[in-house]
Each structure stands twice: as C-alpha cells, then as structure tokens.
Design an enzyme around this catalytic site. Structure first.
Site, PDB file in Angstrom:
ATOM      1  N   ASP A 164       6.445  -7.799   0.424  1.00  0.00           N
ATOM      2  CA  ASP A 164       5.363  -7.401   1.324  1.00  0.00           C
ATOM      3  C   ASP A 164       3.992  -7.492   0.680  1.00  0.00           C
ATOM      4  O   ASP A 164       2.980  -7.309   1.364  1.00  0.00           O
ATOM      5  CB  ASP A 164       5.586  -5.971   1.823  1.00  0.00           C
ATOM      6  CG  ASP A 164       6.706  -5.894   2.850  1.00  0.00           C
ATOM      7  OD1 ASP A 164       7.169  -6.961   3.289  1.00  0.00           O
ATOM      8  OD2 ASP A 164       7.118  -4.781   3.201  1.00  0.00           O
ATOM      9  N   ASN A 177      -9.643   2.848  -6.976  1.00  0.00           N
ATOM     10  CA  ASN A 177      -8.206   3.119  -6.946  1.00  0.00           C
ATOM     11  C   ASN A 177      -7.378   1.855  -7.108  1.00  0.00           C
ATOM     12  O   ASN A 177      -6.661   1.692  -8.093  1.00  0.00           O
ATOM     13  CB  ASN A 177      -7.824   3.797  -5.631  1.00  0.00           C
ATOM     14  CG  ASN A 177      -7.473   5.254  -5.787  1.00  0.00           C
ATOM     15  OD1 ASN A 177      -7.637   5.828  -6.858  1.00  0.00           O
ATOM     16  ND2 ASN A 177      -6.991   5.863  -4.722  1.00  0.00           N
ATOM     17  N   ASP A 178      -7.464   0.977  -6.105  1.00  0.00           N
ATOM     18  CA  ASP A 178      -6.571  -0.180  -6.117  1.00  0.00           C
ATOM     19  C   ASP A 178      -7.047  -1.293  -5.193  1.00  0.00           C
ATOM     20  O   ASP A 178      -7.839  -1.079  -4.279  1.00  0.00           O
ATOM     21  CB  ASP A 178      -5.142   0.225  -5.726  1.00  0.00           C
ATOM     22  CG  ASP A 178      -5.080   1.049  -4.443  1.00  0.00           C
ATOM     23  OD1 ASP A 178      -5.830   0.743  -3.499  1.00  0.00           O
ATOM     24  OD2 ASP A 178      -4.279   1.999  -4.391  1.00  0.00           O
ATOM     25  N   ASP A 198      -9.523  12.768  -1.335  1.00  0.00           N
ATOM     26  CA  ASP A 198      -9.653  11.536  -2.113  1.00  0.00           C
ATOM     27  C   ASP A 198     -10.342  10.424  -1.319  1.00  0.00           C
ATOM     28  O   ASP A 198     -11.101   9.634  -1.882  1.00  0.00           O
ATOM     29  CB  ASP A 198      -8.275  11.057  -2.567  1.00  0.00           C
ATOM     30  CG  ASP A 198      -7.673  11.961  -3.633  1.00  0.00           C
ATOM     31  OD1 ASP A 198      -8.425  12.775  -4.204  1.00  0.00           O
ATOM     32  OD2 ASP A 198      -6.466  11.853  -3.882  1.00  0.00           O
ATOM     33  N   GLY A 199     -10.070  10.355  -0.018  1.00  0.00           N
ATOM     34  CA  GLY A 199     -10.698   9.319   0.799  1.00  0.00           C
ATOM     35  C   GLY A 199     -12.207   9.429   0.814  1.00  0.00           C
ATOM     36  O   GLY A 199     -12.919   8.419   0.790  1.00  0.00           O
TER      37      GLY A 199
END
Length: 268
Positions: free
Chosen positions: A155, A121-122, A53-54
């Site tokens: 966080d 993705n995000d 995925d990376g």
C-alpha cells in the site's frame, strides 16, 4: 521573551485551557500575541500551541523556518508532541518565563520535480485508487545515496523522522526512535512480502523514492496533508532539511516517561 499563542478552536477543551493560559501569563506580567492563522506567525521568540499533535504539526514548519520555539499544551486527545497536559497551564506559563531547555527535532525535505515540501513527522507514499488500473497495489523502489535498498510492494511507504516514529510509522510496525538519534526510518505499509521490513538509515543520506512501472497511482502526504500526485518513474528526493523545529522543554523532561504515558493512554 516574546510569547505568541496559537489555538486549535475545534478541540473541546481549547477555550478553558486558553482562558487559563491568558490568566496565568497576565499574572506573571507576560505580554503575548494571539495568532489565528499560520501565515501570521512571526516576531516572537516562543509559540505556545494549544491543541494536539495535529495543531503542532500545522505550525511546526513555519515556526522552524522563523526560528521560533514551540511549547505544546495538550487541549486535544493524545498529544505526543506536547510538553504539558491541559491541567498544567500554570507550569507551562512558568516555563515561558524562563528556565527551560531546547529540544531540536530534524525535518524532512522532499524535492518533487523541483518543488519542495517539508515534514516534521513523516512523508507517506500511499497508493491511490485508480479505476483504470486492475491492480491498485503499488511497487515503490528506494535508493539511499544511489544504492538500491529494496522494492516495496503493497500500500505504500512511510519515511519518518524520530519525531514521527511514534505516529503512523509505529502503527505500521516501525520502531520507536528517540529524538536524539540522527536517523530516519523507512516503514512499508501492508507489504505483500514478508521480507519487507522497516529500515533505519542515517539522516545525512539522501533517499530516492520511485514509483515502479507496475501497479497503480501514488499520492504523497507530508504530515498528513496531501502534497503531490506521483507518476511512474517520478523520482522524489528526500533529505534532512537545513533547519530544525525546536521545542521548549522542562529541565527534567523525560522522553520515556512521556512515551509510556501516551502509549498506555493510546491503548485504552
């Protein structure tokens, strides 16, 4: 169809999978170009990505802007975004010769003081350790279409596409969104209040994220890469980009089959 190949040479299986793909394409009379750098990608119709995925995230925005289809072959570990495993190279080569379908995935566009960032993705708003601050917990305010949503203390905050809902957001307790859902999801990271819960909202809306007066510093990561440092009262605007990332899929590709297979593999 003009074919390109991009490999993650750091994965253990890349060389074997690459050689098998070269052989399979040559046997079918398919010409191809091999790219070593993201900046070189262009002039092709489809890019076969060998890695996990990376590796796909590394090339996704470039491919989306260039209108290039992506076909993932897993030479990495998990590979949620890959269509084929490393032992299915022959099937992947056959699909590159025709017969597949296109799967369009939405992309996040973030505006930080006039500078644009993109994520398939995000986008992760994460607290950053600051020795000058006694309490490094951060307060992050969220507004959607100008309306106050909540103040998330903890966080940080994840803004995820449906594609990214099976990534960091899932690990932080977010829901899985099927790729065809026109929505994004806000997922708190280690929230300090039990009332903070993931929120799914329409991808046609504009989200504003603001670091509150209280708390420590905040860093922005897009698809896992550091993008910007945020200061108090900075406003980050997040919306759906005007381009998508398109994947080449098998006619009978099944999201739920892949999800179950990958989650079981992930759980071992």
């Amino acid at each position: 169809m003009k074919v390109g190949i991009f490999c993650n040479k750091e994965t253990k299986r890349f060389r074997l999978v690459q050689e098998e793909l070269f052989k399979a394409l040559r046997a079918r009379g398919v010409e191809y170009r091999v790219f070593d750098r993201v900046e070189e990608i262009g002039g092709i119709d489809v890019l076969a990505v060998l890695g996990g995925d990376g590796t796909i995230l590394k090339v996704a925005i470039r491919a989306g802007k260039e209108g290039i289809l992506l076909l993932g072959i897993n030479a990495g570990t998990l590979g949620f975004l890959t269509e084929f495993e490393g032992n299915q190279v022959a099937e992947a080569a056959e699909l590159l010769c025709g017969g597949g379908v296109t799967d369009c995935r939405s992309v996040l566009e973030l505006d930080v003081g006039g500078k644009k960032f993109y994520a398939l993705n995000d986008a992760v708003f994460q607290r950053r350790y600051d020795a000058s601050v006694d309490d490094n917990v951060v307060g992050v305010q969220a507004r959607i279409d100008g309306k106050e949503v909540d103040r998330f203390v903890g966080d940080g905050l994840i803004v995820s596409t449906p594609t990214g809902s099976t990534a960091y957001s899932l690990s932080a307790g977010g829901s899985v969104l099927t790729p065809d859902i026109a929505a994004f999801i806000l997922t708190p990271i280690c929230a300090h209040s039990l009332h903070n819960r993931p929120i799914v909202y329409a991808d046609g809306s504009t989200l504003e994220v603001i670091l509150s007066e209280e708390g420590g510093a905040l860093s922005l990561f897009c698809d896992g890469k550091f993008s910007a440092e945020l200061h108090r009262k900075d406003v980050v605007r997040v919306k759906k980009a005007d381009f998508s990332v398109r994947f080449l899929k098998k006619q009978d590709s099944n999201f739920f089959d892949r999800l179950l297979f990958k989650l079981n593999k992930w759980s071992k």
